[in-house]
Design a protein around this motif. Structure first.
Motif, PDB file in Angstrom:
ATOM      1  N   GLU A 194      44.065  35.804  34.564  1.00 53.96           N
ATOM      2  CA  GLU A 194      45.036  36.823  34.139  1.00 53.96           C
ATOM      3  C   GLU A 194      45.123  37.899  35.220  1.00 53.96           C
ATOM      4  O   GLU A 194      44.155  38.621  35.462  1.00 53.96           O
ATOM      5  CB  GLU A 194      44.605  37.428  32.801  1.00 53.96           C
ATOM      6  CG  GLU A 194      45.615  38.388  32.192  1.00 53.96           C
ATOM      7  CD  GLU A 194      45.166  38.882  30.832  1.00 53.96           C
ATOM      8  OE1 GLU A 194      45.096  40.125  30.651  1.00 53.96           O
ATOM      9  OE2 GLU A 194      44.883  38.035  29.952  1.00 53.96           O
ATOM     10  N   TRP A 252      39.772  37.913  34.470  1.00 50.28           N
ATOM     11  CA  TRP A 252      40.757  38.999  34.464  1.00 50.28           C
ATOM     12  C   TRP A 252      40.630  39.720  35.807  1.00 50.28           C
ATOM     13  O   TRP A 252      39.532  40.140  36.187  1.00 50.28           O
ATOM     14  CB  TRP A 252      40.465  39.990  33.341  1.00 50.28           C
ATOM     15  CG  TRP A 252      40.584  39.414  31.964  1.00 50.28           C
ATOM     16  CD1 TRP A 252      41.674  39.446  31.141  1.00 50.28           C
ATOM     17  CD2 TRP A 252      39.546  38.728  31.233  1.00 50.28           C
ATOM     18  NE1 TRP A 252      41.387  38.817  29.946  1.00 50.28           N
ATOM     19  CE2 TRP A 252      40.103  38.362  29.974  1.00 50.28           C
ATOM     20  CE3 TRP A 252      38.230  38.369  31.520  1.00 50.28           C
ATOM     21  CZ2 TRP A 252      39.362  37.674  29.009  1.00 50.28           C
ATOM     22  CZ3 TRP A 252      37.493  37.681  30.570  1.00 50.28           C
ATOM     23  CH2 TRP A 252      38.056  37.345  29.330  1.00 50.28           C
ATOM     24  N   PRO A 276      41.793  29.973  32.997  1.00 48.30           N
ATOM     25  CA  PRO A 276      42.935  30.893  32.988  1.00 48.30           C
ATOM     26  C   PRO A 276      42.603  32.131  33.817  1.00 48.30           C
ATOM     27  O   PRO A 276      41.503  32.679  33.703  1.00 48.30           O
ATOM     28  CB  PRO A 276      43.094  31.260  31.508  1.00 48.30           C
ATOM     29  CG  PRO A 276      42.362  30.195  30.760  1.00 48.30           C
ATOM     30  CD  PRO A 276      41.245  29.740  31.655  1.00 48.30           C
ATOM     31  N   GLU A 296      51.037  37.458  42.838  1.00 47.29           N
ATOM     32  CA  GLU A 296      50.193  36.886  41.787  1.00 47.29           C
ATOM     33  C   GLU A 296      49.608  35.544  42.218  1.00 47.29           C
ATOM     34  O   GLU A 296      48.436  35.247  41.957  1.00 47.29           O
ATOM     35  CB  GLU A 296      51.006  36.720  40.507  1.00 47.29           C
ATOM     36  CG  GLU A 296      51.331  38.041  39.836  1.00 47.29           C
ATOM     37  CD  GLU A 296      52.361  37.925  38.718  1.00 47.29           C
ATOM     38  OE1 GLU A 296      52.737  38.968  38.161  1.00 47.29           O
ATOM     39  OE2 GLU A 296      52.789  36.787  38.428  1.00 47.29           O
ATOM     40  N   GLU A 330      45.622  34.667  42.534  1.00 48.16           N
ATOM     41  CA  GLU A 330      45.022  33.500  41.877  1.00 48.16           C
ATOM     42  C   GLU A 330      44.309  32.613  42.895  1.00 48.16           C
ATOM     43  O   GLU A 330      43.209  32.107  42.633  1.00 48.16           O
ATOM     44  CB  GLU A 330      46.103  32.708  41.144  1.00 48.16           C
ATOM     45  CG  GLU A 330      46.651  33.413  39.913  1.00 48.16           C
ATOM     46  CD  GLU A 330      47.874  32.711  39.336  1.00 48.16           C
ATOM     47  OE1 GLU A 330      48.384  31.766  39.980  1.00 48.16           O
ATOM     48  OE2 GLU A 330      48.327  33.110  38.252  1.00 48.16           O
ATOM     49  N   HIS A 374      46.663  41.265  37.012  1.00 47.30           N
ATOM     50  CA  HIS A 374      47.317  42.564  36.811  1.00 47.30           C
ATOM     51  C   HIS A 374      47.529  43.204  38.180  1.00 47.30           C
ATOM     52  O   HIS A 374      46.599  43.253  38.995  1.00 47.30           O
ATOM     53  CB  HIS A 374      46.456  43.481  35.936  1.00 47.30           C
ATOM     54  CG  HIS A 374      46.189  42.946  34.569  1.00 47.30           C
ATOM     55  ND1 HIS A 374      46.955  43.283  33.474  1.00 47.30           N
ATOM     56  CD2 HIS A 374      45.253  42.069  34.125  1.00 47.30           C
ATOM     57  CE1 HIS A 374      46.495  42.655  32.407  1.00 47.30           C
ATOM     58  NE2 HIS A 374      45.460  41.906  32.771  1.00 47.30           N
ATOM     59  N   ALA A 397      41.796  44.656  29.340  1.00 48.05           N
ATOM     60  CA  ALA A 397      42.286  43.292  29.118  1.00 48.05           C
ATOM     61  C   ALA A 397      41.185  42.347  28.671  1.00 48.05           C
ATOM     62  O   ALA A 397      41.413  41.438  27.862  1.00 48.05           O
ATOM     63  CB  ALA A 397      42.941  42.765  30.394  1.00 48.05           C
ATOM     64  N   SER A 398      39.969  42.531  29.182  1.00 47.74           N
ATOM     65  CA  SER A 398      38.864  41.632  28.856  1.00 47.74           C
ATOM     66  C   SER A 398      38.157  42.000  27.556  1.00 47.74           C
ATOM     67  O   SER A 398      37.312  41.241  27.076  1.00 47.74           O
ATOM     68  CB  SER A 398      37.835  41.628  29.992  1.00 47.74           C
ATOM     69  OG  SER A 398      37.222  42.907  30.119  1.00 47.74           O
ATOM     70  N   LYS A 413      37.244  32.385  31.520  1.00 42.71           N
ATOM     71  CA  LYS A 413      38.452  33.155  31.823  1.00 42.71           C
ATOM     72  C   LYS A 413      38.123  34.201  32.881  1.00 42.71           C
ATOM     73  O   LYS A 413      36.976  34.641  33.013  1.00 42.71           O
ATOM     74  CB  LYS A 413      39.024  33.826  30.570  1.00 42.71           C
ATOM     75  CG  LYS A 413      40.388  34.472  30.819  1.00 42.71           C
ATOM     76  CD  LYS A 413      41.121  34.825  29.533  1.00 42.71           C
ATOM     77  CE  LYS A 413      42.500  35.407  29.861  1.00 42.71           C
ATOM     78  NZ  LYS A 413      43.274  35.739  28.645  1.00 42.71           N
TER      79      LYS A 413
END
Length: 771
Positions: free
Chosen positions: A700, A639, A698, A654, A658, A702, A416-417, A637
Motif C-alpha cells: 500500500e 505500508w 500487498p 507508485e 513498489e 502513500h 494506515a497500518s 502486507k
C-alpha cells in the motif's frame, strides 16, 4: 497549465505499449544476421600469473575472424578517474575466477566455442582470498601492488563530539550486523552489438548500458580512438538497478573484436556470465554503536563498515563513502564517527546497486534504534519523531536538506497500518515492524568534472507542429522519457501526444551523464522545463506578431495562443508554429540544469559524496507471520509512504516505490551470492533466489509531496528511497513476532530456525540452572 505540473496525474509510460506487446527491441533482439558471434575465454583460477597464452590455433580455425587478448588493450578502465585498475582482458595476472582473458569473433556460436577450446592457457596460481578478513590478514599477497593490506580505500570521518555524545546518553548499545552480497538480477542478460567500419574508422555501439556517456569515454580510452569516431545508441534496456552504471568489460571486449574483424560483432552473455559481470552490492560487516536518552533522543553514532569489494575498484571508493555519508540527512544526530574499509578479494568486482551505499548501513541503524527503543519502553514511531530534522538545514557533513516530508510519511503509515491499535497485540508468530530511509536525488557533482551543465535537453519544432525532445538520458524502465514528455507538455501547455522523445543516441542527442543516483528526474526534468520555457518564448513571440499584441500579454492554453482574458480570438498552436518558422525554418532550443555550488557538499575529503539537490524520505510498516516450526517468514502486507517532493506522474512513482520495496524484500528474505573457491553457487535465476509473485505481499503506497524548491515542479527522486527501509522493518517485525533479533541478512528460514533453536537451548539451560 504553463510551468507548473498538475498534481495526481497518472500517465502510462510512453514506451509501455511497445514493451507489453513485444515490439520493443532490446540489445539481444537487434538484427544480427550478418554479425559475427563474440565469446570470451574466462579464467579458471581465482588468482594467478598468466605464464602462457597461445591463441595461434584459434586464429587459424576456419570461420574465426578475430581473436583478442590483453595485448590488444594496454589501457585500464574504470568509472572513476582515480580508480582505473582493471583491464578489459587480463594482462599478466588474473584476480577472480571468470575474469576475461581472451575473446574470439567467429561466424557462428559453434565455431566460436571451438576456437575458445583451442586457446592454450597456463596460469601459475597464487593464494586466493574470499573474505575481507583473509585478504587483510598479515602476510596476505597483495592483489594490487599499490594497495597495502588489500585496502582499496579507508575512510575516517568525525563530526561533532562523539565521546561527549555517548557520555550524555542514558543508554548506549553496540551491535554487529552482517549483510550478504546481493545481485541486481535484472531480467535482461548482458548483451552488446558493436560495428566497426574500417573505411571510415568509425565504431557504432548498441548495448545495455545505463551510462552511455561514460562508456563512450572508456571506449575512446581503451581503443585509443577519437570520441568523434564513436557513436553510442541505447536500445531498450531490461532493467539495470546499478548493474550497468559503469563500463563493463564485455562491452569493451566486443568493440575490440569488432575493430579487429572490421565487422559487426554480437556478444550475448549467458546468465552465468552475467552473474560474473555483476557489480553487485558488496558483502558488508557493520559494527554500530548508538547513544540514546531516556526520552529517545539520539546523542551519538559510531559506525565501522567493512565491505568486500571484489578484485577491482569499480565504484568502491564511492560506495564506502556513501555508507558513512548517508548516516546523515535522515535524522538530527549531533555527533557521528565513521570508519569505513573497502577490501579487495578474489571475487568478481562489486559496484553500485539500487540505494547505493546506504542500504546496509540503514539496516543496521534502524535495527539497533528499534532494539534500544524497546529496551527503554519507547514507541518506535515516537523515537523517530523525536529526532526529525527541520528543513531547510545543513547536516554536520554539509549535506543540504531543503524539503523534508518524513513526519508526514510517519503519520501516514502509522494510521494506515493501525500501528497503535495492533502493535504488540497480534497473535503469536505475527508481528509489525517499522523503519525509515532516504536517498539522494542525483549526485551534485558529476563523476567526471568537465564544467558542462549537469543535464541538457534540446527541443525541435518543424512544419508538422510536433515537438521532438532530444535527451541523452537513459530510460531503463524507470520512465524518464515519459517524465521528459510530461515536463515539456506541461510547461508549453500542449497535449502529451504532441511530444515525441528521442533518447540515448550520441549522434543526435545531447550528452547526459546517465541513469545513476536517481539523478534524471531532478536534473533532466529541470533541463526539460528550461528548454520548454525557451521554446514557449519563441512561440509566444511568433503568436504575438500574428495577434498584433505584446508577447507578455499572450498565453497558451489548450493549444491555443490568445491575448489574456480579452476575449479576442486566438490562433491554434499549429499556426503559431508556422509563424515561428518564417525566415529561419525549424526551431531548435536548448535547456540545461546545473546544481548550484551550495548543494555540492563539504570541503572535507569525500565531502562531495552524498551531496545532492534533494533527499527523498520514506517510512514503512511491515506485517509478518513467522512459522516457528520451519523458520519460514511470510510478509503479509507492507505500508509505505514516500516523500517524492511532487509526483509528476503518480502512476510511475507508485510503481517505482513498489519496485523498491520488492527489491528490499529480496535482500531481506532470500537473496545472497555465495561462492566456493571463487565459483558462484547461484549463477542462474533458478538458483539465485528472488521473491516471486507468490511471495509478494500487498504493498500500500502513500505519496507525500513536500515540493522541493529546486526540483522540477517540486519533484525529488522516487526510485530508491523506499528500498533501505524494508530490511530493517522486516527484521523488527520478526523481533516483534517471536522476540528474537537476528544479526544477518538475508533472514532465510535456516537462519531464523537457528535463532529459534538457540533461544530454546538458552531457555533450557536457564531452566536447569534455576532448578
Amino acid at each position: 497549465m504553463s510551468g507548473q505540473a498538475r498534481g495526481g496525474r497518472r500517465i502510462p509510460l510512453i514506451d509501455g505499449i511497445e514493451k507489453v506487446t513485444g515490439r520493443a527491441r532490446y540489445t539481444a533482439d537487434l538484427e544480427r544476421a550478418d554479425a559475427l558471434v563474440g565469446r570470451i575465454l574466462r579464467s579458471p583460477a581465482s588468482h594467478g600469473e598468466i605464464v602462457r597464452l597461445d591463441v595461434s590455433r584459434a586464429r587459424a580455425l576456419e570461420g574465426v575472424h578475430a581473436v583478442v587478448t590483453g595485448d590488444d588493450c594496454r589501457h585500464t578502465y574504470g568509472v572513476l578517474p582515480v580508480a582505473m585498475n582493471e583491464y578489459p582482458l587480463a594482462r599478466e595476472r588474473v584476480r577472480y575466477r571468470g575474469e576475461p582473458i581472451a575473446a574470439v569473433a567467429a561466424v557462428d556460436e559453434k565455431t566460436a566455442e571451438r576456437a575458445l577450446a583451442l586457446i592454450e592457457l597456463e596460469i601459475r596460481e597464487l593464494p586466493a582470498y574470499y573474505t575481507a578478513e583473509a585478504a587483510r590478514a598479515p602476510g596476505a599477497v597483495l592483489l594490487h601492488d599499490n594497495k597495502a593490506g588489500n585496502l582499496e580505500r579507508e575512510v575516517h570521518h568525525v563530526f561533532g563530539d562523539v565521546e561527549a555524545g555517548f557520555a550524555a546518553a542514558d543508554l548506549v548499545r553496540e551491535t554487529r550486523i552482517s549483510c550478504a552480497e546481493v545481485n541486481h538480477a535484472q531480467i535482461e542478460p548482458h548483451a552488446c552489438l558493436a560495428e566497426f567500419d574500417p573505411l571510415a574508422g568509425r565504431l557504432t555501439m548498441q548495448t545495455v548500458s545505463q551510462v552511455g556517456y561514460y562508456l563512450h569515454l572508456m571506449l575512446a580510452r581503451c581503443l585509443e580512438m577519437d570520441t568523434a569516431q564513436i557513436r553510442m545508441i541505447k536500445p531498450f534496456v531490461g532493467g539495470g538497478f546499478g548493474a550497468r552504471v559503469e563500463a563493463l568489460n564485455f562491452e569493451i571486449v566486443t568493440a575490440l573484436l569488432a575493430r579487429a574483424a572490421g565487422a559487426r560483432v554480437m556478444m550475448r552473455l549467458t546468465r552465468e556470465e552475467t552473474f560474473l559481470t555483476h557489480r553487485a552490492r558488496p558483502h558488508t560487516d557493520l559494527k554500530l554503536k548508538l547513544g540514546l536518552t531516556r526520552g529517545g533522543r539520539i546523542t551519538a553514532c559510531q559506525l565501522e563498515a567493512v565491505q568486500r569489494g571484489g578484485a577491482y575498484a569499480g565504484y568502491g571508493i564511492v560506495t564506502i563513502l556513501y555508507a558513512g555519508a548517508l548516516l546523515q540527512g535522515l535524522y538530527d544526530i549531533p555527533a557521528i564517527r565513521y570508519d569505513g574499509y573497502r577490501v579487495y578479494a578474489n571475487l568478481p568486482p562489486c559496484g553500485a546497486m539500487r540505494g547505493h551505499g546506504g542500504v546496509n548501513t540503514r539496516h543496521a541503524f534502524e535495527c539497533l534504534l528499534d532494539r534500544m527503543a524497546r529496551e527503554l519502553g519507547l514507541d518506535p514511531f515516537a523515537v523517530r519523531r523525536g529526532n526529525l530534522l527541520q528543513a531547510p538545514t545543513r547536516t554536520l557533513n554539509d549535506l543540504t536538506v531543503n524539503s523534508y516530508g518524513l513526519a508526514e510519511c510517519l503519520d501516514k503509515v502509522e494510521r494506515a497500518s493501525g500501528w497503535r491499535e495492533r502493535h504488540g497485540k497480534l497473535p503469536p508468530g505475527k508481528g509489525l515492524g517499522m523503519a525509515c530511509s532516504h536517498y539522494v536525488s542525483g549526485a551534485a557533482k558529476p563523476i567526471h568534472w568537465t564544467g558542462e551543465p549537469h543535464a541538457v535537453v534540446n527541443l525541435r519544432v518543424d512544419f508538422d507542429g510536433g515537438i521532438t525532445a532530444l535527451t541523452g538520458a537513459a530510460d531503463i524502465g524507470q520512465g524518464s522519457s515519459t517524465m521528459v514528455a510530461i515536463a515539456v507538455a506541461e510547461t508549453l501547455g500542449v497535449g502529451l501526444d504532441r511530444i515525441r522523445v528521442i533518447a540515448g543516441d550520441s549522434a543526435l542527442t545531447p550528452k547526459d551523464n546517465g541513469a545513476y543516483s536517481s539523478r534524471i528526474t531532478f536534473m533532466v526534468g529541470n533541463a526539460a522545463i528550461d528548454a520548454a520555457r525557451r521554446l514557449r518564448s519563441v512561440l509566444v513571440e511568433a503568436a504575438a506578431r500574428k495577434l498584433e499584441a505584446r508577447p507578455e500579454d499572450v498565453e497558451c492554453i489548450g493549444e491555443e495562443f490568445r491575448v489574456g482574458a480579452s476575449g479576442q480570438a486566438g490562433i491554434p498552436f499549429a499556426e503559431a508554429v508556422k509563424a515561428a518558422l518564417v525566415d529561419h525554418g525549424p526551431v531548435t532550443v536548448s535547456g540545461s540544469f546545473t546544481c548550484p555550488p551550495d548543494a555540492q557538499g563539504g570541503k572535507h575529503r569525500g565531502g562531495a559524496v552524498g551531496s545532492t539537490m534533494g533527499f527523498s524520505y520514506a517510512a514503512q510498516v511491515v506485517e509478518v507471520s513467522v512459522d516457528e516450526a520451519t523458520g519460514l517468514v511470510t510478509v503479509d502486507k507492507v505500508w509505505v509512504a514516500l516523500d517524492c517532493g511532487h509526483a509528476i506522474n503518480a502512476l510511475a512513482v507508485e510503481g517505482q516505490v513498489e519496485g523498491s520495496v520488492w527489491m528490499g524484500m529480496g535482500q531481506a528474505l532470500c537473496e545472497e551470492t555465495r561462492y566456493i573457491e571463487g565459483l558462484p553457487l547461484h549463477a542462474s535465476l533458478l538458483e539465485y533466489r528472488v521473491p516471486t509473485i507468490a511471495e509478494s505481499p500487498p504493498i500500500e503506497v502513500h505519496l507525500v509531496e513536500s515540493h522541493d524548491p529546486n526540483g522540477p515542479f517540486g519533484a525529488k527522486e522516487a526510485s530508491e528511497g523506499a528500498l533501505a527501509g524494508f530490511p530493517p522493518a522486516l527484521a523488527n517485525a520478526i523481533a516483534n513476532a517471536i522476540g528474537i533479533d537476528i544479526d544477518e541478512l538475508p533472514l532465510t528460514p535456516d537462519r531464523v530456525m537457528e535463532a529459534i533453536v538457540e533461544r530454546r537451548r538458552r531457555e533450557r539451560l536457564e531452566a536447569r540452572r534455576a532448578s
